[in-house]
Design a protein around this motif. Sequence first.
Motif, short mmCIF file in Angstrom:
data_model
loop_
_atom_site.label_atom_id
_atom_site.label_comp_id
_atom_site.label_asym_id
_atom_site.label_seq_id
_atom_site.Cartn_x
_atom_site.Cartn_y
_atom_site.Cartn_z
N ALA A 126 58.55 -47.54 0.96
CA ALA A 126 59.84 -47.92 1.83
C ALA A 126 60.91 -48.02 1.22
CB ALA A 126 59.53 -49.41 2.42
N GLY A 127 61.31 -48.38 -0.11
CA GLY A 127 62.41 -48.53 -0.68
C GLY A 127 62.80 -47.26 -1.10
N GLY A 128 62.18 -46.28 -1.53
CA GLY A 128 62.39 -45.10 -1.84
C GLY A 128 62.76 -43.96 -0.61
N LEU A 129 61.96 -44.42 0.38
CA LEU A 129 62.63 -43.85 1.84
C LEU A 129 64.01 -44.30 2.14
CD1 LEU A 129 61.86 -41.92 4.00
CD2 LEU A 129 60.93 -43.95 5.22
N ILE A 153 66.49 -55.43 3.20
CA ILE A 153 65.48 -56.28 3.48
C ILE A 153 64.80 -55.86 4.84
CG2 ILE A 153 65.09 -58.64 4.41
CD1 ILE A 153 67.43 -59.65 2.52
N ALA A 154 65.35 -55.53 5.79
CA ALA A 154 65.00 -55.07 7.06
C ALA A 154 64.12 -53.74 7.00
CB ALA A 154 66.14 -54.57 8.15
N ALA A 155 64.43 -52.94 6.06
CA ALA A 155 63.90 -51.74 5.62
C ALA A 155 62.42 -51.84 4.85
CB ALA A 155 64.40 -50.68 5.01
N ALA A 179 65.88 -49.31 10.40
CA ALA A 179 66.69 -49.81 9.32
C ALA A 179 67.19 -48.91 8.53
CB ALA A 179 66.08 -50.85 8.67
N ASP A 180 66.51 -47.74 8.33
CA ASP A 180 66.78 -46.40 7.57
C ASP A 180 67.83 -45.76 8.17
OD1 ASP A 180 64.87 -47.20 5.55
OD2 ASP A 180 63.25 -45.75 6.30
N VAL A 181 67.89 -45.52 9.63
CA VAL A 181 68.51 -44.85 10.09
C VAL A 181 70.05 -45.40 10.44
CG1 VAL A 181 69.39 -43.72 12.63
CG2 VAL A 181 66.90 -43.41 11.76
N ALA A 182 70.00 -46.88 10.58
CA ALA A 182 71.22 -47.63 10.48
C ALA A 182 71.78 -47.64 9.18
CB ALA A 182 71.02 -49.05 10.86
#
Length: 244
Positions: free
Chosen positions: A133-136, A119-121, A9-12
Motif C-alpha cells: 500500500a505504501g509503494g502504491l 495514514i489513510a492509504a 486516499a491514493d487519488v486524493a
Amino acid sequence: MRQAAMVRADVAALLFLGAFFGFQFIVTPYLQELRGWSSLQTALALLVMGCDAVLAPTLTPRLVSRYGNSRVVVGGFVLAILAYGLFLPVSADWSYAAMFPSLIIAGTAFALAYGPLTIAATESVAREEQGLAGGLLYTFTQFGSAVGISAVTAVYGIAAAGTDGSPGAVLDAYRTALLTGGHGGAGDLDRRRRPARFQACRTPIGPACRCARGPRRALPGTATPARGQPLDPACGGAARRPAA
C-alpha cells in the motif's frame, strides 16, 4: 471497502501533489523570468514553503489525534485552494510581502494533508499488505507530481501562445495555469476516522467482541477486558488495549 478507502486516499494524494508542485513550478518562472529575480532570490523566497518540515511532526499529529484524518486532510485541501486563490491577483510589481501569505499557507496545507493521506492509504489494509500500500501511494504521488507539472506547463504554453509577450499577457497565462493547479485541490477523501490513541484491529472479529473506532467494547453479555489485558480469544487475543 478497505481497498476503496486506500484508492480514495491514493487519488486524493495524486491530485494534491499535482496541484502543489504545479503551483511551485508556476511561481518559479514568474519570479525569475517575469520579475528578473536570481535563482538564489527565488530559492530564498520559496523557503517559507518548507514550514511543513516543522509543522508536520509537531502540529499535524495533534490535529489528527483530536479531529481525525479526514478533517485534517480536508483542512489541508481548503488551505491549498486558498493559497492558489490568494496568488491569482498577482501582478508584475507585487512585493514579497504580498506573496508571503500564499506561500506560507501552501506550505501549511502540505503539512496538514500529506501525512494524514499516508495514514489513510495504509491503515485500511492488513499489516502484511502495508508495504504494498505504501509503494502504491508513493507511485501515485510521483505520478501526480509529474502530471501536475506537465498540466500547468501545457496550459501556460497554450495560453501564452499567440500573445504579444507583454507582461500583462504573460501574467494572464500564469493565472490560467494556476487555475489548472487549483482544480487539483479537490479530491475524494476517506471520511472514515480512527482515533490515534487506539490501536487498529487487525485480527478477525469474533462473536464475543468487535473492533470499533474508539474503546474496544464487548458485546452484550460479555466482559470488557481491562486496560493492558488481552482481548477475548475470539478476536485473536493478540492485540492489547493501549495503556492510558
